[in-house]
Design an enzyme around this catalytic site. Structure first.
Site, PDB file in Angstrom:
ATOM      1  N   HIS A  46      35.004  51.430  64.166  1.00 31.35           N
ATOM      2  CA  HIS A  46      35.685  52.700  64.462  1.00 31.35           C
ATOM      3  C   HIS A  46      34.719  53.866  64.362  1.00 31.35           C
ATOM      4  O   HIS A  46      34.242  54.202  63.285  1.00 31.35           O
ATOM      5  CB  HIS A  46      36.868  52.932  63.520  1.00 31.35           C
ATOM      6  CG  HIS A  46      37.618  54.178  63.864  1.00 31.35           C
ATOM      7  ND1 HIS A  46      38.627  54.210  64.801  1.00 31.35           N
ATOM      8  CD2 HIS A  46      37.470  55.450  63.439  1.00 31.35           C
ATOM      9  CE1 HIS A  46      39.073  55.445  64.925  1.00 31.35           C
ATOM     10  NE2 HIS A  46      38.387  56.214  64.098  1.00 31.35           N
ATOM     11  N   GLY A  93      39.303  66.170  77.041  1.00 36.98           N
ATOM     12  CA  GLY A  93      40.457  65.353  77.426  1.00 36.98           C
ATOM     13  C   GLY A  93      40.571  64.055  76.664  1.00 36.98           C
ATOM     14  O   GLY A  93      41.252  63.124  77.104  1.00 36.98           O
ATOM     15  N   HIS A 100      35.104  55.601  73.369  1.00 40.03           N
ATOM     16  CA  HIS A 100      35.258  54.668  74.480  1.00 40.03           C
ATOM     17  C   HIS A 100      34.628  55.218  75.744  1.00 40.03           C
ATOM     18  O   HIS A 100      34.572  56.419  75.950  1.00 40.03           O
ATOM     19  CB  HIS A 100      36.732  54.320  74.725  1.00 40.03           C
ATOM     20  CG  HIS A 100      37.605  55.516  74.936  1.00 40.03           C
ATOM     21  ND1 HIS A 100      38.061  56.291  73.896  1.00 40.03           N
ATOM     22  CD2 HIS A 100      38.107  56.069  76.064  1.00 40.03           C
ATOM     23  CE1 HIS A 100      38.814  57.271  74.373  1.00 40.03           C
ATOM     24  NE2 HIS A 100      38.848  57.164  75.695  1.00 40.03           N
TER      25      HIS A 100
HETATM   26  P1  5GP Z   1      40.941  59.144  76.840  1.00 36.70           P
HETATM   27  O1  5GP Z   1      41.752  60.184  77.520  1.00 36.70           O
HETATM   28  O2  5GP Z   1      41.129  59.152  75.340  1.00 36.70           O
HETATM   29  O3  5GP Z   1      39.488  59.216  77.245  1.00 36.70           O
HETATM   30  O4  5GP Z   1      41.433  57.770  77.426  1.00 36.70           O
HETATM   31  C1  5GP Z   1      42.242  56.858  76.774  1.00 36.70           C
HETATM   32  C2  5GP Z   1      42.525  55.750  77.756  1.00 36.70           C
HETATM   33  O5  5GP Z   1      43.092  54.668  77.066  1.00 36.70           O
HETATM   34  C3  5GP Z   1      43.513  56.147  78.868  1.00 36.70           C
HETATM   35  O6  5GP Z   1      42.898  55.938  80.128  1.00 36.70           O
HETATM   36  C4  5GP Z   1      44.705  55.206  78.632  1.00 36.70           C
HETATM   37  O7  5GP Z   1      45.296  54.768  79.843  1.00 36.70           O
HETATM   38  C5  5GP Z   1      44.080  54.066  77.862  1.00 36.70           C
HETATM   39  N1  5GP Z   1      45.007  53.397  76.955  1.00 36.70           N
HETATM   40  C6  5GP Z   1      45.850  53.987  76.070  1.00 36.70           C
HETATM   41  N2  5GP Z   1      46.549  53.069  75.381  1.00 36.70           N
HETATM   42  C7  5GP Z   1      46.141  51.861  75.822  1.00 36.70           C
HETATM   43  C8  5GP Z   1      46.511  50.517  75.477  1.00 36.70           C
HETATM   44  O8  5GP Z   1      47.357  50.240  74.615  1.00 36.70           O
HETATM   45  N3  5GP Z   1      45.880  49.523  76.154  1.00 36.70           N
HETATM   46  C9  5GP Z   1      44.943  49.783  77.116  1.00 36.70           C
HETATM   47  N4  5GP Z   1      44.392  48.727  77.729  1.00 36.70           N
HETATM   48  N5  5GP Z   1      44.564  51.027  77.452  1.00 36.70           N
HETATM   49  C10 5GP Z   1      45.150  52.064  76.819  1.00 36.70           C
HETATM   50 ZN    ZN Z   2      39.490  52.776  65.956  1.00 44.71          ZN
END
Ligand code: 5GP
Ligand code: ZN
Length: 114
Positions: A46, A93, A100
């Site tokens: 993490h 965002g 990630h």
């Molecule tokens: P961020 O906006 O934080 O850069 O992107 C988070 C990403 O995680 C989003 O594109 C969202 O669709 C994805 N995401 C959120 N929850 C889950 C989940 O439970 N499983 C998967 N595979 N993707 C997720």
């Molecule tokens: Zn984490």
């Protein structure tokens, strides 16, 4: 981080469509894909944001980049191309506060940098 959604995916507590995995990183399909190929690459450890990466991470970003390359190959976009996005903190965002990398491809991407 017990309740972090990406820690739970890394542990296998929440199912995901895994694309690639090593000892330190996992790549899986985004649940809400923005392109035909939308893979998320995470460290299993993490780390909240890109700002928390330090030199003590011992080559973790290099491993993440290697996983991005492998995911691109496995998804067949290594030659056609793809975009790598890391959202950092609120204005970037970022919604999930576990570092990630988004890998987007499979279509011609427009100027979607916001
Ligand atoms: P961020 O906006 O934080 O850069 O992107 C988070 C990403 O995680 C989003 O594109 C969202 O669709 C994805 N995401 C959120 N929850 C889950 C989940 O439970 N499983 C998967 N595979 N993707 C997720
Ligand atoms: Zn984490």
């Amino acid at each position: 981080m017990k309740d972090c959604i990406f820690c739970r995916i890394a542990r296998g507590d929440i199912p995901s469509s895994k694309v690639y995995e090593t000892e330190r990183v996992v790549a899986f399909d985004d649940i809400n894909p923005m392109a035909p190929v939308h893979v998320i690459v995470i460290p299993k450890e993490h780390i909240a944001t890109l700002m928390e990466i330090t030199e003590t991470e011992g080559g973790l970003m290099t491993e993440i980049v290697a996983a991005v390359q492998e995911a691109a190959r496995l998804k067949g976009v290594d030659r056609t191309g793809f975009r790598v996005v890391v959202n950092c903190n609120e204005d970037g965002g970022q919604v999930i506060f576990h570092l990630h990398v988004h890998v987007l491809g499979g279509r011609k991407l427009q100027d979607e940098l916001g």
